[in-house]
Design a protein around this motif. Structure first.
Motif, PDB file in Angstrom:
ATOM      1  N   ARG A  88      20.680 -14.075 -24.526  1.00 24.86           N
ATOM      2  CA  ARG A  88      20.730 -15.280 -23.680  1.00 24.86           C
ATOM      3  C   ARG A  88      21.166 -16.422 -24.571  1.00 24.86           C
ATOM      4  N   THR A 133      21.147  -5.760 -28.322  1.00 25.22           N
ATOM      5  CA  THR A 133      20.204  -6.272 -27.320  1.00 25.22           C
ATOM      6  C   THR A 133      20.985  -7.117 -26.314  1.00 25.22           C
ATOM      7  N   GLU A 134      20.293  -7.483 -25.239  1.00 24.77           N
ATOM      8  CA  GLU A 134      20.855  -8.515 -24.368  1.00 24.77           C
ATOM      9  C   GLU A 134      20.746  -9.851 -25.111  1.00 24.77           C
ATOM     10  N   LEU A 186      14.051 -18.991 -23.938  1.00 27.11           N
ATOM     11  CA  LEU A 186      15.085 -18.539 -22.990  1.00 27.11           C
ATOM     12  C   LEU A 186      14.749 -17.132 -22.509  1.00 27.11           C
ATOM     13  N   THR A 187      14.085 -16.356 -23.367  1.00 27.73           N
ATOM     14  CA  THR A 187      13.757 -14.976 -22.983  1.00 27.73           C
ATOM     15  C   THR A 187      12.297 -14.852 -22.583  1.00 27.73           C
ATOM     16  N   SER A 216      11.231 -16.091 -18.978  1.00 25.91           N
ATOM     17  CA  SER A 216      11.677 -15.327 -17.820  1.00 25.91           C
ATOM     18  C   SER A 216      10.917 -14.003 -17.708  1.00 25.91           C
ATOM     19  N   SER A 217      10.307 -13.537 -18.828  1.00 27.49           N
ATOM     20  CA  SER A 217       9.632 -12.247 -18.764  1.00 27.49           C
ATOM     21  C   SER A 217       8.143 -12.405 -18.565  1.00 27.49           C
ATOM     22  N   SER A 225      15.809  -8.542 -25.288  1.00 29.04           N
ATOM     23  CA  SER A 225      16.634  -9.732 -25.068  1.00 29.04           C
ATOM     24  C   SER A 225      16.318 -10.773 -26.146  1.00 29.04           C
ATOM     25  N   ILE A 226      17.349 -11.377 -26.723  1.00 32.59           N
ATOM     26  CA  ILE A 226      17.169 -12.386 -27.775  1.00 32.59           C
ATOM     27  C   ILE A 226      17.818 -13.690 -27.318  1.00 32.59           C
ATOM     28  N   GLY A 227      17.097 -14.816 -27.540  1.00 39.44           N
ATOM     29  CA  GLY A 227      17.602 -16.132 -27.136  1.00 39.44           C
ATOM     30  C   GLY A 227      18.288 -16.823 -28.298  1.00 39.44           C
ATOM     31  N   GLY A 287       8.897 -13.041 -28.562  1.00 36.63           N
ATOM     32  CA  GLY A 287      10.283 -13.438 -28.366  1.00 36.63           C
ATOM     33  C   GLY A 287      10.951 -13.738 -29.694  1.00 36.63           C
ATOM     34  N   ARG A 321      28.659 -14.452 -26.615  1.00 35.00           N
ATOM     35  CA  ARG A 321      27.474 -13.751 -26.108  1.00 35.00           C
ATOM     36  C   ARG A 321      27.663 -12.242 -26.189  1.00 35.00           C
TER      37      ARG A 321
END
Ligand SMILES: [Zn+2]
Length: 302
Positions: free
Chosen positions: A107, A104-105, A296-297, A300-301, A65-67, A3, A95
């Motif tokens: 969060r 990237t997505e 945060l990422t 969830s994964s 995805s990056i937090g 992450g 965001r």
């Protein structure tokens, strides 16, 4: 998959690459200046630059995805950032703009929530069900973690104890209200109280040192902190009834917050005859912000 966590602060942006198997230590950590004075687009490009540096340094490619933790919160209705003391970010679609810059997505979460999440999962508050993480420093923020999950809330403001009103206090706050907790027990507020008594401009650690040496005004400043902290945090305890309160930030370094007299000051306002809630020092140090952001990422994964 590792992450990426970013802590986007007012003066510096920190980044870390974190392995989910060992989330309490970073594979790689770097920082760049925020440079808010150069404006919004510059701040966004600094985050993109930092993520590129993290990739090169760690040899890990950026995940999908990056937090990112930052002061303030995305308004759930309008989608723009609000309540940030890095004011160039307020009113912006932070965001979306970061996601576009990073490819990237993203969060995004409040930095105090990231702190609370990291300390609850891997730091001082681990093995407790309900943990409040406080940032008590230049400002007063906070987050609530229940069973390892941050409570965001309908308006994104869960845990924001710093703008609760305090009885008998009228000092104007940047938020537009008067007598907020932050205007009474933040570091600058306490330093201001001492300055009013003495005319001397001292930092809080020096004031604490003088209190130990018998300076009456310094002792009065710390008595005020103890009494007002007790009143302010009791209001939170009466609602959430946490197992532990982890106190980060510069004011959180003061020994007196963890002592018996402070517990008595809290209990005075708690709707119970005893107080078993633990008051704990953070154990992750500066790292809590980036670890919380990475989680945060990662959480969830996994
Ligand atoms: Zn306020």
């Amino acid at each position: 998959m590792s992450g990426f966590g970013i802590d986007l602060g007012g003066t510096k942006i920190e980044g870390a690459v974190v392995d989910p198997a060992r989330p309490d230590c970073a594979v790689c950590r770097l920082r760049v200046p925020t440079g808010s004075a150069r404006g919004y687009s510059h701040v966004i490009s600094q985050v993109a630059r930092l993520v590129g540096m993290l990739e090169r340094e760690s040899g890990v490619k950026r995940p999908a995805s990056i937090g990112i933790g930052t002061p303030g919160v995305i308004d759930p209705v309008s989608g723009v950032l609000k309540n940030s003391n890095s004011t160039c970010l307020n009113g912006r679609r932070v965001r979306e703009d970061l996601a576009a810059a990073l490819g990237t997505e993203v969060r995004l979460a409040n930095d105090a929530n990231c702190f609370a999440l990291a300390e609850a999962r891997f730091g001082a508050g681990r093995h407790r069900r309900v943990v409040i993480g406080l940032i008590l420093g230049t400002g007063c923020g906070g987050g609530v973690v229940v069973d390892g999950r941050v409570l965001d809330g309908l308006h994104g403001i869960a845990g924001e104890w710093g703008h609760n009103p305090m009885r008998g206090e009228r000092t104007p706050c940047y938020c537009g209200r008067r007598g907020c907790v932050e205007t009474v027990i933040s570091g600058p507020a306490l330093e201001g109280f001492y300055r009013e008594l003495t005319g001397r401009r001292l930092r809080l650690p020096e004031i604490a040192g003088r209190a130990a040496a018998g300076d009456g005004a310094a002792r009065a400043t710390l008595r005020r902190l103890r009494a007002k902290f007790g009143e302010a945090i009791a209001a939170v305890i009466n609602i959430v009834d946490p197992d532990a309160v982890v106190i980060g930030g510069g004011v959180g370094n003061l020994e007196l917050l963890y002592g018996g007299e402070t517990r008595e000051a809290v209990l005075r306002h708690v709707f119970n005859t005893e107080l078993r809630t633990e008051f704990l020092r953070p154990t992750l140090g500066d790292s809590a912000g980036v670890f919380g952001a990475a989680m945060l990422t990662v959480s969830s994964s996994s």
